[in-house]
Write a protein that holds these residues in place. Structure first.
Motif, PDB file in Angstrom:
ATOM      1  N   PRO A   1       0.853  -1.165   0.214  1.00 12.95           N
ATOM      2  CA  PRO A   1      -0.145   0.164  -0.002  1.00 12.95           C
ATOM      3  C   PRO A   1       0.869   1.067   0.128  1.00 12.95           C
ATOM      4  N   GLY A   2       0.426   2.408  -0.791  1.00  9.84           N
ATOM      5  CA  GLY A   2       1.100   3.490  -0.651  1.00  9.84           C
ATOM      6  C   GLY A   2       0.727   4.401  -1.924  1.00  9.84           C
ATOM      7  N   GLY A   3       1.378   5.171  -2.435  1.00 11.56           N
ATOM      8  CA  GLY A   3       1.128   5.793  -3.414  1.00 11.56           C
ATOM      9  C   GLY A   3       2.228   7.167  -3.990  1.00 11.56           C
ATOM     10  N   LYS A   4       1.579   8.120  -4.820  1.00 15.28           N
ATOM     11  CA  LYS A   4       2.715   8.903  -5.375  1.00 15.28           C
ATOM     12  C   LYS A   4       2.960  10.022  -4.372  1.00 15.28           C
ATOM     13  N   VAL A   5       4.240  10.598  -4.306  1.00 14.77           N
ATOM     14  CA  VAL A   5       4.693  11.384  -3.455  1.00 14.77           C
ATOM     15  C   VAL A   5       4.265  12.747  -3.940  1.00 14.77           C
ATOM     16  N   ASP A   6       3.559  13.718  -3.190  1.00 17.50           N
ATOM     17  CA  ASP A   6       3.056  15.004  -3.701  1.00 17.50           C
ATOM     18  C   ASP A   6       4.068  16.001  -3.544  1.00 17.50           C
ATOM     19  N   PRO A   7       3.991  17.152  -4.473  1.00 20.69           N
ATOM     20  CA  PRO A   7       4.982  17.976  -4.563  1.00 20.69           C
ATOM     21  C   PRO A   7       5.135  18.660  -2.900  1.00 20.69           C
ATOM     22  N   GLY A   8       6.162  18.896  -2.671  1.00 22.16           N
ATOM     23  CA  GLY A   8       6.681  19.602  -1.305  1.00 22.16           C
ATOM     24  C   GLY A   8       6.703  18.598  -0.131  1.00 22.16           C
ATOM     25  N   GLU A   9       6.309  17.419  -0.485  1.00 24.61           N
ATOM     26  CA  GLU A   9       6.135  16.304   0.783  1.00 24.61           C
ATOM     27  C   GLU A   9       7.478  15.531   0.587  1.00 24.61           C
ATOM     28  N   THR A  10       7.848  15.180   1.800  1.00 25.60           N
ATOM     29  CA  THR A  10       9.041  14.194   1.945  1.00 25.60           C
ATOM     30  C   THR A  10       8.312  12.771   1.574  1.00 25.60           C
ATOM     31  N   LEU A  11       9.416  11.764   1.298  1.00 32.59           N
ATOM     32  CA  LEU A  11       8.840  10.348   1.049  1.00 32.59           C
ATOM     33  C   LEU A  11       7.927   9.845   2.122  1.00 32.59           C
ATOM     34  N   GLU A  12       8.683  10.124   3.567  1.00 38.03           N
ATOM     35  CA  GLU A  12       8.157   9.647   4.721  1.00 38.03           C
ATOM     36  C   GLU A  12       6.561  10.118   4.901  1.00 38.03           C
ATOM     37  N   GLN A  13       6.485  11.357   4.795  1.00 35.55           N
ATOM     38  CA  GLN A  13       5.262  12.221   4.901  1.00 35.55           C
ATOM     39  C   GLN A  13       4.336  11.334   3.956  1.00 35.55           C
ATOM     40  N   ALA A  14       4.569  11.140   2.665  1.00 35.35           N
ATOM     41  CA  ALA A  14       3.739  10.548   1.629  1.00 35.35           C
ATOM     42  C   ALA A  14       3.518   9.261   2.147  1.00 35.35           C
ATOM     43  N   LEU A  15       4.532   8.509   2.544  1.00 36.44           N
ATOM     44  CA  LEU A  15       3.942   6.965   3.142  1.00 36.44           C
ATOM     45  C   LEU A  15       3.009   7.133   4.021  1.00 36.44           C
ATOM     46  N   VAL A  16       3.401   7.945   5.283  1.00 35.64           N
ATOM     47  CA  VAL A  16       2.258   8.003   6.260  1.00 35.64           C
ATOM     48  C   VAL A  16       0.849   8.303   5.640  1.00 35.64           C
TER      49      VAL A  16
END
Ligand SMILES: Nc1nc2c([nH]c(=O)n2[C@H]2C[C@H](O)[C@@H](COP(=O)(O)OP(=O)(O)OP(=O)(O)O)O2)c(=O)[nH]1
Length: 131
Positions: free
Chosen positions: A35-50
């Motif tokens: 489960p997961g998805g695309k990293v949004d602009p301005g977001e860290t990888l970790e923030q996107a994951l959470v």
């Protein structure tokens, strides 16, 4: 142009990893992923994951560490992180099935192609946790 990142969570609990079955698009429906998805602009990888795990499973996860490597998947690049559950019991909002797989069960599901290169390291991690 920089390739967009997709992050996947290998959520580990009691020596098993959580796999989720996709429902869309039609070409990927029925296949399994982290489960997961695309990293949004301005977001860290970790923030996107959470964020993605909160949206897709209704739970809070904590990043443990990134598995080695990154995998090109079409216009994207996939990275996968070992994660642990902090709050809640996963309930899918976008996937139609969840499974907790032990090391010896990783080959039992039809993973998306880009996920397969991460399975050997994941298997080693799960095997260590089992012993
Ligand atoms: N989430 C996820 N996507 C993966 C994995 N392996 C893999 O090839 N993909 C592909 C499928 C999609 O083309 C892309 C991510 O799509 P997604 O639908 O999960 O992303 P998203 O939640 O941000 O979706 P959206 O808002 O753009 O609709 O990466 C994986 O393990 N997890």
């Amino acid at each position: 142009m920089q390739l967009q990142l997709v992050v996947g969570a290998a959520v580990v609990r009691a020596g098993r990893v959580l796999a989720a079955r996709r429902t869309a698009p039609a070409s990927a429906a029925g296949r399994w992923e982290f489960p997961g998805g695309k990293v949004d602009p301005g977001e860290t990888l970790e923030q996107a994951l959470v964020r993605e795990i909160g949206e897709e499973l209704g739970v809070t996860v904590r990043l443990d560490r990134w598995l080695a490597g990154e995998q090109p998947i079409g216009a994207y690049v996939l990275r996968v992180a070992l994660c642990v559950l902090e709050h809640g019991e996963p309930t899918p909002t976008e996937h139609d099935r969840l499974r907790w797989l032990a090391a010896g069960e990783l080959d039992d599901v039809d993973w998306l192609d880009g996920d397969r290169p991460f399975l050997s390291e994941l298997s080693a991690v799960l095997t260590t946790l089992e012993t």
